[in-house]
Design a protein around this motif. Structure first.
Motif, PDB file in Angstrom:
ATOM      1  N   ALA A 145      63.642  88.289 108.539  1.00 22.93           N
ATOM      2  CA  ALA A 145      64.120  86.933 108.265  1.00 22.93           C
ATOM      3  C   ALA A 145      64.090  86.653 106.773  1.00 22.93           C
ATOM      4  N   LEU A 146      63.060  87.173 106.096  1.00 29.13           N
ATOM      5  CA  LEU A 146      62.978  86.985 104.648  1.00 29.13           C
ATOM      6  C   LEU A 146      64.128  87.704 103.953  1.00 29.13           C
ATOM      7  N   ARG A 147      64.433  88.926 104.411  1.00 33.73           N
ATOM      8  CA  ARG A 147      65.555  89.638 103.798  1.00 33.73           C
ATOM      9  C   ARG A 147      66.870  88.878 104.000  1.00 33.73           C
ATOM     10  N   GLU A 148      67.076  88.326 105.207  1.00 33.61           N
ATOM     11  CA  GLU A 148      68.318  87.586 105.499  1.00 33.61           C
ATOM     12  C   GLU A 148      68.410  86.324 104.655  1.00 33.61           C
ATOM     13  N   ALA A 149      67.279  85.577 104.540  1.00 32.57           N
ATOM     14  CA  ALA A 149      67.283  84.350 103.738  1.00 32.57           C
ATOM     15  C   ALA A 149      67.505  84.671 102.273  1.00 32.57           C
ATOM     16  N   ALA A 150      66.924  85.796 101.796  1.00 30.23           N
ATOM     17  CA  ALA A 150      67.113  86.178 100.397  1.00 30.23           C
ATOM     18  C   ALA A 150      68.552  86.578 100.134  1.00 30.23           C
ATOM     19  N   ALA A 151      69.170  87.268 101.138  1.00 25.17           N
ATOM     20  CA  ALA A 151      70.569  87.658 100.972  1.00 25.17           C
ATOM     21  C   ALA A 151      71.463  86.431 100.890  1.00 25.17           C
ATOM     22  N   VAL A 152      71.196  85.431 101.732  1.00 28.06           N
ATOM     23  CA  VAL A 152      72.009  84.199 101.703  1.00 28.06           C
ATOM     24  C   VAL A 152      71.733  83.413 100.437  1.00 28.06           C
ATOM     25  N   GLY A 153      70.445  83.372 100.058  1.00 29.73           N
ATOM     26  CA  GLY A 153      70.084  82.592  98.880  1.00 29.73           C
ATOM     27  C   GLY A 153      70.379  83.301  97.569  1.00 29.73           C
ATOM     28  N   GLY A 154      70.700  84.604  97.579  1.00 29.58           N
ATOM     29  CA  GLY A 154      71.058  85.324  96.355  1.00 29.58           C
ATOM     30  C   GLY A 154      69.864  85.775  95.524  1.00 29.58           C
ATOM     31  N   ASP A 155      68.683  86.044  96.125  1.00 28.24           N
ATOM     32  CA  ASP A 155      67.488  86.489  95.379  1.00 28.24           C
ATOM     33  C   ASP A 155      66.883  87.690  96.097  1.00 28.24           C
ATOM     34  N   THR A 156      67.646  88.752  96.240  1.00 33.38           N
ATOM     35  CA  THR A 156      67.166  89.951  96.939  1.00 33.38           C
ATOM     36  C   THR A 156      66.094  90.690  96.141  1.00 33.38           C
TER      37      THR A 156
ATOM     38  N   SER B 138      77.945  67.716 100.776  1.00 36.64           N
ATOM     39  CA  SER B 138      77.804  68.777 101.771  1.00 36.64           C
ATOM     40  C   SER B 138      77.369  70.091 101.119  1.00 36.64           C
ATOM     41  N   ASP B 139      77.975  70.415  99.952  1.00 37.23           N
ATOM     42  CA  ASP B 139      77.563  71.628  99.232  1.00 37.23           C
ATOM     43  C   ASP B 139      76.094  71.551  98.816  1.00 37.23           C
ATOM     44  N   ALA B 140      75.708  70.387  98.316  1.00 31.64           N
ATOM     45  CA  ALA B 140      74.315  70.233  97.880  1.00 31.64           C
ATOM     46  C   ALA B 140      73.357  70.397  99.050  1.00 31.64           C
ATOM     47  N   ARG B 141      73.710  69.857 100.193  1.00 30.24           N
ATOM     48  CA  ARG B 141      72.851  69.990 101.364  1.00 30.24           C
ATOM     49  C   ARG B 141      72.779  71.451 101.821  1.00 30.24           C
ATOM     50  N   ALA B 142      73.922  72.159 101.746  1.00 28.34           N
ATOM     51  CA  ALA B 142      73.917  73.570 102.151  1.00 28.34           C
ATOM     52  C   ALA B 142      73.014  74.396 101.227  1.00 28.34           C
ATOM     53  N   THR B 143      73.115  74.152  99.918  1.00 28.06           N
ATOM     54  CA  THR B 143      72.257  74.872  98.960  1.00 28.06           C
ATOM     55  C   THR B 143      70.791  74.574  99.205  1.00 28.06           C
ATOM     56  N   ALA B 144      70.482  73.319  99.446  1.00 25.40           N
ATOM     57  CA  ALA B 144      69.096  72.933  99.714  1.00 25.40           C
ATOM     58  C   ALA B 144      68.593  73.587 100.989  1.00 25.40           C
ATOM     59  N   ARG B 145      69.488  73.683 102.022  1.00 24.80           N
ATOM     60  CA  ARG B 145      69.069  74.321 103.263  1.00 24.80           C
ATOM     61  C   ARG B 145      68.783  75.812 103.050  1.00 24.80           C
ATOM     62  N   ARG B 146      69.615  76.486 102.222  1.00 23.27           N
ATOM     63  CA  ARG B 146      69.380  77.909 101.959  1.00 23.27           C
ATOM     64  C   ARG B 146      68.065  78.130 101.210  1.00 23.27           C
ATOM     65  N   ALA B 147      67.819  77.306 100.181  1.00 21.21           N
ATOM     66  CA  ALA B 147      66.572  77.426  99.414  1.00 21.21           C
ATOM     67  C   ALA B 147      65.354  77.156 100.295  1.00 21.21           C
ATOM     68  N   SER B 148      65.493  76.149 101.144  1.00 18.36           N
ATOM     69  CA  SER B 148      64.382  75.810 102.030  1.00 18.36           C
ATOM     70  C   SER B 148      64.120  76.933 103.026  1.00 18.36           C
ATOM     71  N   ALA B 149      65.212  77.577 103.527  1.00 16.96           N
ATOM     72  CA  ALA B 149      65.042  78.693 104.469  1.00 16.96           C
ATOM     73  C   ALA B 149      64.326  79.865 103.805  1.00 16.96           C
TER      74      ALA B 149
END
Length: 682
Positions: free
Chosen positions: A112-123, A54-65
């Motif tokens: 949307a890019l700012r939000e995805a970057a904030a979730v993904g940790g690459d601001t 589940s963690d791996a899928r969540a990380t993959a979903r964040r990177a994909s977003a």
């Protein structure tokens, strides 16, 4: 009983002895615990792996977003840049459509890019892309403005080169931004594949472990249990069949206790069997003694009653004053009441012993009720009680013993008369219930019964306190009526309301309808006509009082000659010598029983065709049925109803001229078979 040889038993190992000694509950817990522990371990491992996946899928979903949002910004800016270039070269406004479309949604895509970057940790990468996208948009705005202002070709060319350079920088920064998520997604996919393989292997391994654990648990649980359960079942069957038990291995678990219980049960059963056998023999002896007592009691009580009622009936036929006739009537009523009580007591004992015999046949209901009403009408008139009939189905019939049904209805109707109020009413009705059975209802307007009295109504000898009113009774009439009704396949019930009256319902199986006919149970006086034929009667009886009753009664019949014998052997000799027209035979004679006398009369050619009527105090149905199979003309129970005796003699009297009738005389023979002597009938 001989015990069978015990089978050979292997000595169990220490572990096996420990296991056999455990209770079935402990064994069951152990058996359940083994596969349960395995399943719990497999379940926990599966949960851990599932959480990792589940963690791996969540990380993959964040990177994909993040990649998706960055590419969306890049594509819109690229389309806008292409449209602006086309507009700069052609000055055709159509090329500005992609630019205008980009302007309407670029702010949302950058958010949307700012939000995805904030979730993904690459601001940081997001800001770099955002700055580059802003520079390109500024270039495009200036380019379009210069074109709109008809700027020089040099200005437009310089702006195109600047926007191209900024666009290349945006592509580079977007590529840098999505490179890390792309690598992360690849790694997570690899991890997911590895986890999926691990889960698959774990499931296969868990299934194998569960199956092995289950087999091991079953093997442990059934180790010796199946065999011992089978042994216990065999011993239980043998115990039920009264056979000796097979020896089994002693143990401390539940099955061991069961085996010991079966042994104790066998010992107890042996003791109880012996006690029951002794009790059965004693009960059989008591039953035989009771039957003998009933037969003797019936005979001993009916014999003196025969004299009492017989002589009273003779007095009734005489010329008497009104007071004397009233006295004779009272004696007859009391004697017949005593006879009815004797019959009820004997019937009750027969029902309890299972010796009551019935002759069930279709019986018409309404004529039976009217017949009994006619018999009870004098008693009802004395109490000013009116009997009303309400039976719309006049052809209704039931399956019953006519004599016993008459006895039941007579009991209920006589009670309704006795316990009714003066001037009251008795209503008899018959109808069909919801199941098609017949209900005969006798309702009165008496004082009624309480609920407690209704519960005690059919208890033998319980008169509900009515004995204090002075009304005659023993308290066995209603219980006997209920027992007789049930013996005929029906049931008797009662309902009552205090102050309003009671109703008794006899419910019986319906028989095919029968046309009404005249009542046949009311005795009619025997015809005494001088025109009747002459009949010779041989009366074999050892009781002088009974002989005197019959002799005096026949004196009034001018067509009858009486011969008497006080022993069976003398009666046989007189019958062979004189060949009478009819023989009246008592059963209890001093030398021969009536059965033996009847057999000899039937075996002798001279007497085989002579009608024989039995006059006996033994009213046992079995005796009556047995003698009727011997071909007797009739069976009259004592006390004798002289009217019935007269009707019987009239039925066999030959028709002759009155002038041929000889002088009536009586001849008697003593118990020793001496020569009979003739004497006039007194």
């Amino acid at each position: 009983m001989r015990r069978e040889t015990a089978p050979a038993i292997l000595r169990p190992t220490r572990l096996r002895r420990w296991w056999v000694g455990r209770s079935v509950r402990v064994k069951g817990l152990i058996v359940v615990a083994i596969p349960l522990i395995a399943l719990i371990g497999i379940g926990i491992t599966g949960l851990v792996l599932a959480d990792s996946a589940s963690d791996a899928r969540a990380t993959a979903r964040r990177a994909s977003a993040l990649s998706t949002a960055a590419n969306a910004v890049l594509v819109d800016v690229l389309n806008a840049e292409t449209g602006a270039r086309g507009y700069a070269l052609t000055r055709d406004p159509v090329f500005l459509d992609p630019y205008d479309l980009m302007r309407t949604r670029i702010d949302a895509e950058r958010a949307a890019l700012r939000e995805a970057a904030a979730v993904g940790g690459d601001t940081a990468g997001q800001r770099s892309v955002d700055e580059a996208a802003g520079a390109v948009l500024a270039d495009l705005t200036q380019l379009i403005s210069t074109v709109d202002q008809n700027g020089s070709s040099g200005q437009i060319t310089a702006l195109l080169q600047t926007s191209r350079a900024d666009m290349d920088q945006l592509r580079a920064r977007v590529a840098d931004l999505i490179a890390a998520p792309a690598r992360l997604v690849a790694r997570q996919r690899a991890n997911l594949d590895a986890l999926q393989s691990a889960v698959t292997r774990l499931n296969i391994g868990g299934l194998a472990v569960g199956v092995l654990a289950g087999l091991l648990g079953v093997a442990l649980f059934t180790s010796g249990i199946s065999r011992r359960v089978a042994e216990a079942a065999v011993n239980a069957d043998r115990l039920g069949q009264g056979r000796p038990l097979r020896p089994v291995t002693d143990s401390g678990d539940d099955l061991g206790r069961l085996a010991r219980s079966l042994v104790r049960a066998e010992e107890l059963l042996t003791t109880r069997t012996a006690e029951i056998a002794a009790a059965r023999d004693e009960a059989l002896h008591a039953t035989q003694a009771k039957n003998t007592f009933l037969s003797n009691t019936s005979h001993e009580l009916r014999t003196p009653l025969n004299s009492i009622l017989g002589f009273t009936q003779l007095l009734e036929l005489s010329d008497l004053s009104d007071d004397d006739r009233d006295s004779v009537t009272r004696i007859l009523v009391a004697g017949r009441h005593l006879l009815a009580l004797i019959n009820e007591l004997i019937d009750t004992a027969r029902i309890e012993s299972g010796e009551l015999s019935l002759s069930v046949e279709p019986v018409s209901v309404e004529p039976l009720i009217r017949e009994i009403s006619l018999l009870l009408s004098p008693l009802a008139a004395q109490r000013s009680v009116t009997i009303v009939h309400d039976c719309a189905l006049s052809a209704l019939a039931v399956h019953a013993d006519r004599q016993r049904l008459r006895q039941v209805v007579m009991n209920l109707m006589s009670n309704a008369v006795k316990y009714n109020r003066r001037g009251g009413t008795i209503t008899t009705s018959c109808r069909l219930d919801n199941t098609g059975r017949v209900e005969i209802i006798i309702a009165d307007t008496g004082p009624g019964l309480s609920e407690d009295s209704l519960q005690r109504l059919f208890v033998p000898f319980d008169r509900l306190g009515i004995e204090q009113t002075g009304i005659e009774g023993t308290g066995i009439g209603l219980p006997l009526a209920k027992a007789l009704t049930e013996a005929m396949g029906g049931h008797l019930s009662a309902a009552s309301v205090l102050g309003e009256g009671s109703a008794f319902t006899v419910n019986l199986r319906r028989a095919p309808d029968m046309l009404p006919h005249e009542p046949t149970g009311v005795p009619r006086p025997a015809p005494h006509s001088a025109a009747a034929g002459h009949v010779r009667v041989l009366y074999i009886e050892d009781n002088p009082n009974n002989i005197e009753v019959v002799s005096r009664y026949l004196k009034n019949r001018g067509n009858t000659a009486l011969i008497t014998a006080q022993s069976g052997r003398a009666g046989i000799e007189l019958a062979i010598r004189d060949t009478p027209d009819v023989i009246l035979l008592d059963l209890h004679l001093p030398d021969l029983h009536g059965d033996h006398v009847l057999k000899e009369l039937r075996a002798e050619p001279a007497t085989s065709a002579i009608p024989v009527a039995v006059l006996s105090a033994d009213a046992s149905p079995g005796v009556i049925r047995r003698l009727k199979t011997y071909g007797v003309l009739d069976y009259l129970t004592k006390p004798i109803d002289l009217g019935v005796l007269g009707t019987l003699l009239d039925s066999i009297t030959p028709a002759v001229d009155p002038q041929d009738i000889p002088v009536t005389a009586a001849r008697s023979s003593g118990p020793n078979g001496a020569q009979p002597s003739e004497r006039p009938i007194p």
